[in-house]
Design an enzyme around this catalytic site. Structure first.
Site, PDB file in Angstrom:
ATOM      1  N   LYS A  54      14.281  72.328  -9.840  1.00 42.99           N
ATOM      2  CA  LYS A  54      13.303  72.564  -8.766  1.00 42.99           C
ATOM      3  C   LYS A  54      12.670  73.946  -8.935  1.00 42.99           C
ATOM      4  O   LYS A  54      11.462  74.117  -8.763  1.00 42.99           O
ATOM      5  CB  LYS A  54      13.980  72.441  -7.392  1.00 42.99           C
ATOM      6  CG  LYS A  54      14.246  71.000  -7.006  1.00 42.99           C
ATOM      7  CD  LYS A  54      15.169  70.843  -5.820  1.00 42.99           C
ATOM      8  CE  LYS A  54      15.539  69.369  -5.654  1.00 42.99           C
ATOM      9  NZ  LYS A  54      16.614  69.129  -4.681  1.00 42.99           N
ATOM     10  N   GLN A  98      20.095  72.339  -0.363  1.00 46.91           N
ATOM     11  CA  GLN A  98      20.587  71.306  -1.285  1.00 46.91           C
ATOM     12  C   GLN A  98      21.828  70.624  -0.695  1.00 46.91           C
ATOM     13  O   GLN A  98      22.793  71.287  -0.334  1.00 46.91           O
ATOM     14  CB  GLN A  98      20.905  71.959  -2.644  1.00 46.91           C
ATOM     15  CG  GLN A  98      21.298  70.984  -3.728  1.00 46.91           C
ATOM     16  CD  GLN A  98      20.172  70.033  -4.133  1.00 46.91           C
ATOM     17  OE1 GLN A  98      19.029  70.435  -4.309  1.00 46.91           O
ATOM     18  NE2 GLN A  98      20.495  68.759  -4.251  1.00 46.91           N
ATOM     19  N   ASP A 121      11.686  68.429   2.730  1.00 46.74           N
ATOM     20  CA  ASP A 121      12.487  67.265   2.358  1.00 46.74           C
ATOM     21  C   ASP A 121      12.265  66.109   3.333  1.00 46.74           C
ATOM     22  O   ASP A 121      12.647  64.971   3.038  1.00 46.74           O
ATOM     23  CB  ASP A 121      13.982  67.636   2.400  1.00 46.74           C
ATOM     24  CG  ASP A 121      14.596  67.740   1.016  1.00 46.74           C
ATOM     25  OD1 ASP A 121      13.988  67.235   0.058  1.00 46.74           O
ATOM     26  OD2 ASP A 121      15.698  68.320   0.905  1.00 46.74           O
TER      27      ASP A 121
END
Ligand code: NDP
Length: 297
Positions: A54, A98, A121
């Site tokens: 990422k 994460q 997200d």
């Protein structure tokens, strides 16, 4: 018939390119780069790989990447304090924590602390709610990527029968919602579904998000169906192999003879996820800066 292979890798590369060009335009207009903050707690090897890719992709797209690596024994209070700090930081447009977090931390409490307008997200309940009622927010990256592949291939999805196998909050449910918004007739199947092969047989579009290697068989599919395989499963190593092969939830070799198009694993849905994350971050940047989001995003 041999199904067309839907090349998610190539599509994702184009999307990243487009995001990169628009990120440069954003920088000119806003006088700063779009920024994504990624928080990693602990040393889970798979999470470390994801966070590294990422970071690389964010920088390659001309955006600022802020990495926060915290020790595995970080307290929830310290993690929440960092999220608050990132919520308030004007250089940060998107925040990604994460998952999974180490066991003593509550994933849901941490996601709930992220500002919904920086939740790139799309996991915050506010964004799940916005998707459910048709307001603009952030949609989870993997199902949004699947939707881009589907509309690129099929155009208008109105009236098509879609079957989504799997009902997780991060893939199955938002996928079904997106298909419904696109006027497909949607069925969500799961582990308690009776006669799954029969349900799948009526689908013009099958999205498999289960996590069971090659579960969906060729004979379950309707002739000419479009198949999106989200699953990522590693088979046990065959003789002479160090690591087992990666396969999806669909028996690709069999399905190729029945479907009209299918995503491979790897190289299908997987590469779309990070590309869409960059897209969501840039959308967040435009919105946070009070600028109109370009149509083509
Ligand atoms: P979850 O484990 O959260 O959900 C799996 C779903 O599959 C559940 O709804 C479950 O039903 C259903 N299911 C399990 N067994 C069966 C069965 N025998 N028949 C029908 N349905 C079944 O997984 P995720 O949604 O997080 O992920 C799904 C897959 O996608 C995984 O392989 C994951 O690795 C992959 N993935 C890939 C991504 C990418 O970037 N390409 C991103 C995210 C996930 P029930 O609810 O009844 O238990």
């Amino acid at each position: 018939m041999t199904a067309e292979r839907i090349d998610g890798k190539a599509f994702a590369a184009l999307l990243r390119e487009r995001v990169g060009a628009l990120a440069t335009q954003f920088e000119h207009k806003a006088g700063r780069k779009a920024g994504l903050a990624v928080v990693l707690v602990g040393e889970d090897p798979a999470s470390q790989v994801y966070v590294r890719s990422k970071h690389k992709a964010t920088v390659a797209a001309g955006m600022e990447s802020f990495e926060h690596r915290l020790p595995a024994d970080t307290s929830e209070a310290d993690l929440l304090a960092l999220v608050e700090q990132l919520n308030a930081d004007e250089a940060v447009d998107g925040i990604l924590v994460q998952l999974p977090l180490p066991g003593h931390l509550d994933d849901q409490a941490v996601i709930a602390a992220i500002s919904p307008d920086k939740d790139v997200d799309g996991f915050h309940v506010t964004n799940a709610g916005r998707l459910a009622v048709g307001q603009s927010g952030f949609v989870p990256c993997t199902p949004l990527g699947c939707m881009m592949l589907l509309t690129d291939r099929l155009g208008d999805l109105s009236g098509l029968e879609a079957v989504v196998i799997g009902r997780s909050n991060i893939v199955g449910k938002p996928m079904a919602q997106l298909l419904l918004d696109a006027n497909a007739t949607v069925t969500i199947a799961h582990s308690r579904t009776k006669d799954l092969p029969g349900v799948v047989k009526r689908a013009d579009i099958v999205v498999a998000a289960v996590g069971r290697a090659e579960m969906v068989k060729a004979e379950w599919l309707k002739d000419g169906a479009t198949v999106i395989d989200v699953g990522i499963n590693r088979l046990p190593p065959a003789e002479g192999e160090e690591k087992g092969r990666l396969v999806g939830d669909v028996d690709y070799a069999g399905a190729e003879g029945v479907a009209s198009a299918i995503t491979p694993v790897p190289g299908g849905v997987g590469p779309m996820t990070i590309a869409v994350l960059l897209r969501n971050t840039l959308v967040a940047a435009y919105r946070n800066a009070g600028l109109a989001v370009p149509e083509i995003l």
